[in-house]
Design an enzyme around this catalytic site. Sequence first.
Site, PDB file in Angstrom:
ATOM      1  N   CYS A   2      34.144  -8.639  64.957  1.00  0.00           N
ATOM      2  CA  CYS A   2      32.988  -8.519  64.062  1.00  0.00           C
ATOM      3  C   CYS A   2      31.748  -8.255  64.914  1.00  0.00           C
ATOM      4  O   CYS A   2      31.379  -9.086  65.756  1.00  0.00           O
ATOM      5  CB  CYS A   2      32.794  -9.776  63.230  1.00  0.00           C
ATOM      6  SG  CYS A   2      31.297  -9.688  62.231  1.00  0.00           S
TER       7      CYS A   2
ATOM      8  N   CYS B 251      26.322 -13.999  53.050  1.00  0.00           N
ATOM      9  CA  CYS B 251      26.482 -15.304  53.727  1.00  0.00           C
ATOM     10  C   CYS B 251      26.207 -15.159  55.225  1.00  0.00           C
ATOM     11  O   CYS B 251      25.983 -16.144  55.904  1.00  0.00           O
ATOM     12  CB  CYS B 251      27.894 -15.848  53.520  1.00  0.00           C
ATOM     13  SG  CYS B 251      28.317 -16.152  51.801  1.00  0.00           S
TER      14      CYS B 251
ATOM     15  N   CYS C 134      31.691 -14.479  58.976  1.00  0.00           N
ATOM     16  CA  CYS C 134      33.013 -13.963  58.638  1.00  0.00           C
ATOM     17  C   CYS C 134      33.759 -15.057  57.873  1.00  0.00           C
ATOM     18  O   CYS C 134      33.717 -16.224  58.258  1.00  0.00           O
ATOM     19  CB  CYS C 134      33.771 -13.591  59.905  1.00  0.00           C
ATOM     20  SG  CYS C 134      33.283 -11.986  60.539  1.00  0.00           S
TER      21      CYS C 134
ATOM     22  N   CYS D 285      30.797 -14.932  45.395  1.00  0.00           N
ATOM     23  CA  CYS D 285      30.487 -15.334  44.017  1.00  0.00           C
ATOM     24  C   CYS D 285      28.976 -15.513  43.879  1.00  0.00           C
ATOM     25  O   CYS D 285      28.386 -16.383  44.527  1.00  0.00           O
ATOM     26  CB  CYS D 285      31.220 -16.619  43.657  1.00  0.00           C
ATOM     27  SG  CYS D 285      30.795 -17.198  42.006  1.00  0.00           S
TER      28      CYS D 285
ATOM     29  N   CYS E 280      30.846 -17.369  49.403  1.00  0.00           N
ATOM     30  CA  CYS E 280      32.051 -16.550  49.435  1.00  0.00           C
ATOM     31  C   CYS E 280      33.244 -17.404  49.069  1.00  0.00           C
ATOM     32  O   CYS E 280      33.290 -18.591  49.398  1.00  0.00           O
ATOM     33  CB  CYS E 280      32.251 -15.990  50.838  1.00  0.00           C
ATOM     34  SG  CYS E 280      31.617 -14.326  50.994  1.00  0.00           S
TER      35      CYS E 280
HETATM   36 ZN   LIG Z   1      31.105 -11.554  60.932  1.00  0.00          ZN
HETATM   37 ZN   LIG Z   2      29.339 -14.346  50.902  1.00  0.00          ZN
END
Ligand SMILES: [Zn+2]
Ligand SMILES: [Zn+2]
Length: 270
Positions: free
Chosen positions: A91, A108, A111, A119, A125
Amino acid sequence: MIFKFAKISARVYEKVICYALVYVITPCFFIFEMALVRPIVIKHYNYGILLHAFHVICGTFCFLNVVGNMIMSIFTNTSVNKSVRVGESYCDTCKIIRPAKAWHCKLCNVCILRRDHHCFFLSRCIGLYNQRYFILYLTYILISLIYSAIYNYYFVLTRIQEYDLVLSLFRIFNPFFRYMSTEPPSIKDVYVLFLCLNGGLIFWSGLLFIYHVRNAMSGVVARDSRLKRRLNMTMLKNNLMNIFGTRWYLAIVWPFAESPLPQEYVMKNI
Ligand SMILES: [Zn+2]
Ligand SMILES: [Zn+2]
């Protein structure tokens, strides 16, 4: 700069809606049903003490499961542990190596393990560790809305006749009818409007419930929901166990019960 500000304000807006939903709207809805609607319906239709107690227990049970599963969905950490340096992809934002089914969430900003979706209403998440609470939240909110709609229907009938109910529905859905009807709009229309909103929420949460439960039963996340899979009973049982955990019989009735996910399933996703 403007984009960054817009992103922050969207996040704040989302958080405000989330906390209002958990700590204000849902408890107010429950108090309204319990303190105003229930006593009138129970008295009007002459329910016995046992039936009365049964409804109080059922209503409270649904409420605790809705709020409990909402809170657990929000506060369960399902992000990738940054100290673990194993995985299959990298990432660029978090600068970590993450497991194959983990995806980065821009809102958010982390990861998420086996990410399903972000949501908006929970401002979180949904991933590996909180999917159980999310699915049960959808289940109990649907049950509660159907339950309260039945109560609200009988409550409205204690206030107005069935004929007036139909008349009021016409008044709400057809603005022209308001001018044709001899009877002016009244508080009765507010009761009926509330019942209509209740019906609309059942429809909407029902669609969400069907979509997410189908994915859960098939063992896929939202982004793979178009993949068609043939399921047998063993696969279905395993998929549900992977969401509700090994003590699923407790998880489905009490949001704070411990129900660890099968070890081999966790190892595959972390
Ligand atoms: Zn990430
Ligand atoms: Zn999220």
